[in-house]
Design an enzyme around this catalytic site. Structure first.
Site, mmCIF file in Angstrom:
data_model
loop_
_atom_site.group_PDB
_atom_site.id
_atom_site.type_symbol
_atom_site.label_atom_id
_atom_site.label_comp_id
_atom_site.label_asym_id
_atom_site.label_seq_id
_atom_site.Cartn_x
_atom_site.Cartn_y
_atom_site.Cartn_z
ATOM 1 N N GLY A 244 35.569 43.827 36.868
ATOM 2 C CA GLY A 244 36.706 43.223 36.930
ATOM 3 C C GLY A 244 38.083 43.899 36.858
ATOM 4 C CE LYS B 245 25.162 43.125 36.779
ATOM 5 N NZ LYS B 245 26.558 42.734 37.430
#
Lengths: 65, 255
Positions: B155, B94
């Site tokens: 987040g 990733k």
């Protein structure tokens, strides 16, 4: 010789990255290493000489997003 | 779904950070039904804690997707990817090249460059990117066979900040796996992403920081499945005005 391991000053006799890791107690098979920002593969550590002032990174698996 | 020739039965990818305990992480992985979890590389402490975490994950049997989180340059990301490939034994990565410390938005220029370098070196790159179509094309040309556009800042739990952009991305890349990565806060956000035709959702904080992470993991799994089925079922068009659903024919006159 003095080197930096994960930004901490450490004293090792070396002469190779492999022997320095052993000396410092990094014996886990689940670590990866870089020298001065360049990846050093597990198989290449024994042939990788160290010089004073070298920056070694020792990384391990950790939680991530 | 298939990515890089591998079949994944769950369309929920789960991050492994910020859980209250390793036991809850393990239960959340199980409850989510995920077959792909993200992991990172960090400095090894004196107690060798990294190996313990890796043992825990291997016991779950799920595939891992190492990240380059926290890298702000191409060089850092490429080196981190190599270190991760050796330790985790996978060429899946990733790719995150962060452009700004406050927003954690991707540095798309660096991401494209790193993707090219890593793809040429045999990595299967999962790039964290924006919904920008031009950047997506560059990433595809760089060798990426999947794109991971953000839903909202990492987040933040704000859901899908630009659903129209994601819809356009789906239309522009009809055959490329698209994974919404970051920003998902609630199950409805995950369902909404899937209803837009995304192939999968990658989330972490929404589960790890829920009051009950294991129940939230299950909720996210159901939301992803519901959204996926909803998209496949071809939802009705929205209407501006009401239209009775009960037949008007045969209505009694009772005035």
């Amino acid at each position: 010789m003095k080197i930096l391991v994960n930004s901490e000053p450490r004293e090792v006799t070396g002469p190779s990255l492999a022997t320095a890791l052993m000396e410092l107690g990094y014996t886990s098979p689940a670590i990866a290493t870089a020298l001065n920002g360049q990846f050093v593969a597990r198989d290449a550590r024994a042939a990788q000489p160290l010089a004073p002032g070298d920056r070694v990174e020792v990384l391990a698996p950790m939680q991530g997003g | 779904m298939e990515i890089y020739g591998e079949t994944l039965n769950s369309r929920l990818f789960l991050g492994t950070a910020q859980y209250p305990s390793p036991a809850i992480l393990r239960q959340a992985i199980s409850a989510s039904g995920t077959e792909l979890v993200t992991v990172s590389m960090r400095r090894e402490g004196a107690n060798g804690s990294g190996a313990g975490f890796w043992d825990l994950l291997r016991e779950t049997g799920v595939r891992v997707l190492p990240n380059t989180a926290g890298c702000h340059s191409v060089r850092e990301a490429v080196t981190t990817a190599h270190m991760a490939r050796e330790v985790f034994g996978t060429n899946w990565i990733k790719l995150e090249v962060i452009g700004h410390a406050d927003t954690l938005q991707p540095d798309v220029f660096g991401t494209v460059e790193a993707a090219r370098i890593l793809s040429a070196d045999g990595f299967k790159v999962f790039p964290y990117t924006t919904e920008d179509l031009g950047v997506g094309e560059r990433l595809q040309a760089a060798g990426c066979q999947v794109l991971m556009p953000w839903g909202a800042p990492i987040g933040s739990g704000r859901g899908l900040a630009n659903p129209e952009g994601l819809r356009a991305m789906r239309a522009h890349f009809p055959d490329l796996p698209l994974v919404v990565d970051a920003g998902i806060g609630r199950p409805s956000d995950a369902a909404a992403a899937m209803e837009l035709g995304m192939d999968a959702v990658l989330l972490n904080t929404a589960v790890a920081k829920a009051g009950d992470p294991v129940t939230m993991a299950r909720a996210m799994a159901q939301a992803v499945e519901a959204g996926y089925l909803g998209h496949r079922a071809d939802p009705m068009e929205r209407r501006d005005m009401a239209v009775p659903s009960t037949p008007v024919l045969g209505l009694a006159e009772l005035i």
